[in-house]
Design an enzyme around this catalytic site. Structure first.
Site, PDB file in Angstrom:
ATOM      1  N   ASP A 112      -7.837  -2.658  14.313  1.00 57.43           N
ATOM      2  CA  ASP A 112      -9.348  -2.936  13.856  1.00 57.43           C
ATOM      3  C   ASP A 112      -9.523  -4.081  12.811  1.00 57.43           C
ATOM      4  O   ASP A 112     -10.752  -4.191  12.137  1.00 57.43           O
ATOM      5  CB  ASP A 112      -9.915  -1.583  13.308  1.00 57.43           C
ATOM      6  N   GLU A 124      -9.994  -1.280   5.158  1.00 58.15           N
ATOM      7  CA  GLU A 124     -10.437  -0.841   6.321  1.00 58.15           C
ATOM      8  C   GLU A 124     -11.812  -1.954   6.790  1.00 58.15           C
ATOM      9  O   GLU A 124     -12.201  -2.378   5.594  1.00 58.15           O
ATOM     10  CB  GLU A 124     -10.931   0.319   6.490  1.00 58.15           C
ATOM     11  N   ASP A 147       0.728  -1.166   0.002  1.00 55.79           N
ATOM     12  CA  ASP A 147      -0.089  -0.088   0.211  1.00 55.79           C
ATOM     13  C   ASP A 147       0.639   1.280   0.037  1.00 55.79           C
ATOM     14  O   ASP A 147       1.969   0.953   0.075  1.00 55.79           O
ATOM     15  CB  ASP A 147      -0.908  -0.260   1.094  1.00 55.79           C
ATOM     16  N   HIS A 195      -7.869  -4.585  10.081  1.00 55.47           N
ATOM     17  CA  HIS A 195      -7.681  -4.071   8.610  1.00 55.47           C
ATOM     18  C   HIS A 195      -6.286  -4.957   8.198  1.00 55.47           C
ATOM     19  O   HIS A 195      -5.349  -5.108   8.961  1.00 55.47           O
ATOM     20  CB  HIS A 195      -7.366  -2.639   8.457  1.00 55.47           C
TER      21      HIS A 195
HETATM   22  C1  GLP Z   1      -0.814   0.127   8.857  1.00 55.68           C
HETATM   23  C2  GLP Z   1      -0.463  -0.754   7.515  1.00 55.68           C
HETATM   24  C3  GLP Z   1      -0.374  -2.180   7.418  1.00 55.68           C
HETATM   25  C4  GLP Z   1      -0.027  -2.674   8.524  1.00 55.68           C
HETATM   26  C5  GLP Z   1      -1.037  -2.225   9.787  1.00 55.68           C
HETATM   27  C6  GLP Z   1      -0.381  -2.435  11.083  1.00 55.68           C
HETATM   28  O1  GLP Z   1      -1.625   0.944   8.452  1.00 55.68           O
HETATM   29  N1  GLP Z   1      -1.043  -0.098   6.074  1.00 55.68           N
HETATM   30  O2  GLP Z   1       0.276  -2.876   6.254  1.00 55.68           O
HETATM   31  O3  GLP Z   1       0.108  -3.952   8.679  1.00 55.68           O
HETATM   32  O4  GLP Z   1      -1.491  -1.023   9.566  1.00 55.68           O
HETATM   33  O5  GLP Z   1       0.394  -1.567  11.503  1.00 55.68           O
HETATM   34  P1  GLP Z   1       1.581  -1.795  12.491  1.00 55.68           P
HETATM   35  O6  GLP Z   1       2.465  -3.153  12.137  1.00 55.68           O
HETATM   36  O7  GLP Z   1       2.329  -0.528  12.724  1.00 55.68           O
HETATM   37  O8  GLP Z   1       0.730  -2.115  13.966  1.00 55.68           O
END
Ligand code: GLP
Length: 259
Positions: free
Chosen positions: A135, A142, A68, A137
């Site tokens: 959440d 989302e 992303d 995602h």
């Molecule tokens: C982010 C990214 C995801 C990631 C998730 C968890 O916003 N777009 O690819 O896996 O949220 O993030 P983190 O690993 O920092 O908790």
């Protein structure tokens, strides 16, 4: 789905790095799908440390595809996912920038279909590293995202913008829009490797692994994949009802059966 509760964050990082290296050794021109965010950082640091120590494989022919990207950041912004992955992983492994692909945030209207084409021309992703949002995602899909979606523009929830504000100077700087691989795109990768650590991930992990398949928990889409592996530290595994069984499965699995 193979759920692997491990004793520590370090062991999660080691097993993730072992899995990635095993693929690169067996397929030197493999396609890695890379996630950003905090969850894979220890695994990436482990890969870089092994590479610098000379014990890792060569990444000279590896290609990488990002999950992303933010829309609306100036090119080269340090928090763009392209800059982040170069800093945390690909530069140190010697994966040239022209072998690192990401959805082009400058033209969100056409970038989704163009990225799907790029992925297809590359032969698809062999191993997709994933994190999970608090959440549920996956990438930036989302809650409510179509379970068969392709790469497209999405609007972040305030919860996700607040979670990611730690990487920016202020909450207001966190973009509202992103380009993200869809859940259908992610499902086309041949192996999914989800990494979750910390207590904040426990409810989302439990919902994704043991809850119903639902767009309300996008990560539950892993239940549809024929080869999905979930690596967890004790805190992230704390909400699982079948954790003892997963530990037993992992402890007694046949040697010939890798992850
Ligand atoms: C982010 C990214 C995801 C990631 C998730 C968890 O916003 N777009 O690819 O896996 O949220 O993030 P983190 O690993 O920092 O908790």
């Amino acid at each position: 789905m193979e759920v692997v509760p491990l004793p520590s964050v370090d062991e999660v990082a080691t097993l993730a790095a072992d899995t990635i290296e095993a693929l690169v050794r067996s397929r030197p021109d493999c396609v890695l799908g890379l996630a950003t965010g905090s969850s894979p950082v220890p695994a990436y640091a482990e890969l870089v440390a092994r590479h610098r120590a000379g014990s890792g494989p060569s990444y000279d022919r590896v290609r990488a595809f990002l999950l992303d990207e933010y829309v609306g950041l100036p090119p080269g912004h340090p928090q763009s996912y392209r800059a982040t992955i170069a800093r945390e992983l690909t530069d140190a492994l010697g994966i040239d920038a022209d072998r690192v692909h990401g959805p082009d945030p400058s033209d969100p209207q056409t970038a989704g279909a163009a990225y799907e084409d790029e992925l297809e021309k590359a032969g698809g992703v062999d191993l997709q590293v994933l994190g999970i949002g608090g959440d549920g995602h996956l990438a930036f899909n989302e809650p409510g995202s179509s379970l068969s979606s392709s790469t497209r523009i999405k609007t972040l929830t305030d919860e996700t913008r607040r979670d990611n504000a730690r990487f920016f100077d202020s909450f207001d700087e966190v973009p509202h829009h992103v380009m993200t691989q869809g859940l259908g795109t992610i499902l086309r990768a041949r192996h999914l490797l989800l990494i979750a650590t910390g207590a904040g991930k426990a409810p989302a992990v439990a919902a994704a692994v043991e809850g119903p398949l639902t767009a309300s928990c996008p990560a539950s889409v892993l239940q549809l994949h024929p080869h999905a592996t979930v690596l967890l530290d004790p805190e992230a595994a704390a909400g699982l009802e079948r954790a003892d069984h997963y530990r037993e499965v992992y402890a007694t699995k046949p040697d010939w059966q890798g992850l």
